[in-house]
Motif scaffolding. Sequence first.
Motif, short mmCIF file in Angstrom:
data_model
loop_
_atom_site.label_atom_id
_atom_site.label_comp_id
_atom_site.label_asym_id
_atom_site.label_seq_id
_atom_site.Cartn_x
_atom_site.Cartn_y
_atom_site.Cartn_z
N LEU A 144 -56.34 -63.68 28.13
CA LEU A 144 -55.31 -63.49 26.89
C LEU A 144 -55.89 -63.22 25.87
N ALA A 145 -56.96 -64.11 25.61
CA ALA A 145 -57.82 -64.20 24.38
C ALA A 145 -58.35 -62.96 23.93
N ALA A 158 -47.95 -56.51 34.75
CA ALA A 158 -47.28 -55.52 33.68
C ALA A 158 -48.12 -56.12 32.40
N PRO A 159 -49.09 -55.96 32.04
CA PRO A 159 -49.71 -56.49 30.88
C PRO A 159 -49.12 -55.87 29.43
N ALA A 198 -46.22 -56.71 24.67
CA ALA A 198 -45.36 -56.04 23.16
C ALA A 198 -44.39 -56.86 22.78
N PRO A 199 -43.46 -57.67 23.54
CA PRO A 199 -42.65 -58.33 22.67
C PRO A 199 -43.33 -59.58 22.18
N GLN A 230 -59.18 -54.59 29.90
CA GLN A 230 -59.63 -55.85 30.36
C GLN A 230 -59.05 -56.34 31.65
N VAL A 231 -57.91 -55.58 32.10
CA VAL A 231 -57.26 -56.07 33.31
C VAL A 231 -57.76 -55.36 34.69
N ARG A 232 -58.67 -55.85 35.05
CA ARG A 232 -59.48 -55.07 36.28
C ARG A 232 -59.24 -55.78 37.46
#
Length: 777
Positions: A542-543, A712-713, A718-719, A739-741
């Motif tokens: 997340l960071a 669903a990154p 987004a919100p 980064q989501v691999r």
Amino acid sequence: MSDVVVHIGLNKTGTSSLQDFLALNTDALRAEGICYPRAGREGAAHHGLSTWLGSPEADADPTASPVAQALLDEMQGMPRVWLSSEDFHAQGLRGARNLARLLQGHSVRIVLYLREHLAYLASWYQQNIQASALSCSFASFCHFTHKPLSEVADTWGQVFGHGQLTLRLYDRRSLVGGDVLLDFAAQVGLGGDLGRFVRKPYENNPSISGNLLFIKRLLNTLLPPAEAAALVGELMELSKLRPGFRGAMQVGPELAAQVARTYAADRRQLRQRWGLDWPVPPTELAGSPVPDIATLHGDWQRVQAAARKKGFALASAMDWLRLGDLRALGGDAGEAPVSIPVPPARAEAAVDIASPPTPSPAPAAAAAHADPIMVELLREHLDTAFYRAQLPPEEQGLDPVIHYLTRGAEQGLDPSPAFSTRAYLTWHADVREAGMNPFFHYLRHGREEGRQAWPAGADPVPEPMPVPEPEPAAPRRLSAQDLAGLPADRTLAGHVRAMAACVQQPELLASEPIQAALADWQAPGARWLALLGMHRSGTSLLAGMLQALGVWLGPADELLGPQPDNPEGFFEHPALMGLDEALLERAGSAWDDTAPALARITALADDVAWQAQARLWLRGLWRSRPEGATLAAFKDPRLCYTAGFWQASCPALQGLIVLRHPLAVARSLRARGGYSSLRHGLALWAAHHRALAPWRGRADVPVILHSDLLAAPRATLAPVLDALGLRADESQWARALAQVRPGRVHQNLATDAQAALPDEVAALWADWQAAAWRPAN
């Protein structure tokens, strides 16, 4: 000035009894003018202080720690002070020097209890099998664990003066009244009848023995280190099943004679230099055989049935082993050597320790020490032809696996072209000191830990001879002038330096530069975001994504870099981690505490020194941001427990919580270094999320699911960005989504998302799921 007595050990010399006595009677001793400080204690002993003094950070200034400062504060005005930790002696010259500098100006005397070598090694071995994942034989342990006791005494005598060192022999015939408490009281001048104090009515740290010890040794080859260590309480309960399950273990005359020869020079040194009336070495040790083949099957069934009835984790661990015919497996504590049959490889998950009809020939010496589980694993990986080529003609017909386990590793032979025995032991000192077979350690643990192995024949560079450490120069004390530029400083490093100054020199808190900086710590428009989530919950992912989307997390070269358990990086600053760690320690808690002292942690925000550090951190983070950044964020999993402190220090602080399935967190904790058992990991998850409950109910604190962040990154974040008032362009989104691999997450629950959880954890998980912001379809 105080008269300070420091009890430095050894371990297995009644230290637990002594420390429990001192801890139970802290207030009663204080009434008699004796301070047994609470500062630096972990449990009943000063292990926290010992750890600090043995660290490289203490070399610069041994007082530069909240532990050390609290200790010195507690000592003030007390005529007599006593400290105790068996870990003191293990810190060596560095720890001794740093302790001497910390206690400079006080009169210091060192008390050290020593134990006859064979009894000491046996008790130490039993403790390590019981409380860790050690699985080698006692003969191997003695071979690789070489600890001359005269060297321990000499190290501390060099630093404090030989006349300030009191050596006592831990032997009932030598102790005053045959009791270590009475003996210690006599050494430190605690006069009168000890009946005026409280004393535990039972043995503090009994050792398991006999077949229970053997069973634990077998299980240690299968269990992760933390799970193996977590069985201590269960073993204590199970040791009540039979008298032979606790107490001393049997050691035969051959091994006893070997140990006596090894430490002959050490005994002479202790007599000549220290005047100790050292006892004649025993020719053997009486106790329970390990294993006792005649009763092993019955004892196995007895232990397994009792563990299953009590719901112990040990029962399920034993299910992984099916005990076969072990009549050919001799004991390993010095009995006559016995050939070990080698079990064939099996495809089942469980390991069946059984003998084939015809055992392979084995070396005559020490064959009984080959662990059957080691045999099975090595038989899959040892290159038989390559290994035999290293043997002399008369040994060509021996079983190569048994030969390597009992003789070859000690001779430096290599088990395959890809593995150098000598290099692995040279560069992995913990394996060497634990007495583990190097190739077995690499196959069972080393590969997962990312340890390096070298090809056969590699010539390891010998470790350099230790050079006496120079006395570290006293750290330069800062002045207000040194901090004169702080009010205008736009770097985070400058503010971190000021934070350290507030810890090391509290008088600087009143200086004009720090006061001026604190006066405007919260600049107009300053916004901070705490990224909240338990260890292994996805806070680093997340960071990293938020950083790509324009959130400021600090200068990249100051953040904690990649590590084997987090190759993408942590996005954490060591100064923040250190402050959170110090907060927890000051409140008597730790990150892995399942009952943290949250109220005490939050109350520290009223202390001007702690508050100054927090606000200097926030000021530096905000002022160091690049142009265009409108939000500064920081993360550290310890924030779950320290969030109340930060909210009290900065009421405008916002939060963002990432939530991961409790079982996935517990599994990840166990896989990444063996931090805990699944049971403890789930309890930690519950404790962390109970601590975060006040944030969950806030409408301005988004809660997102780790699984949504992976699946669903963009729809998940987004919100969140809208709620934080942030905007990101497509190039920023592309960097964030990259980064989501696949492969980044190793503990998914796709196949067991409905896995059973303890009731309390399941209820918490349901509450938190209900609070999560879910992405729109």
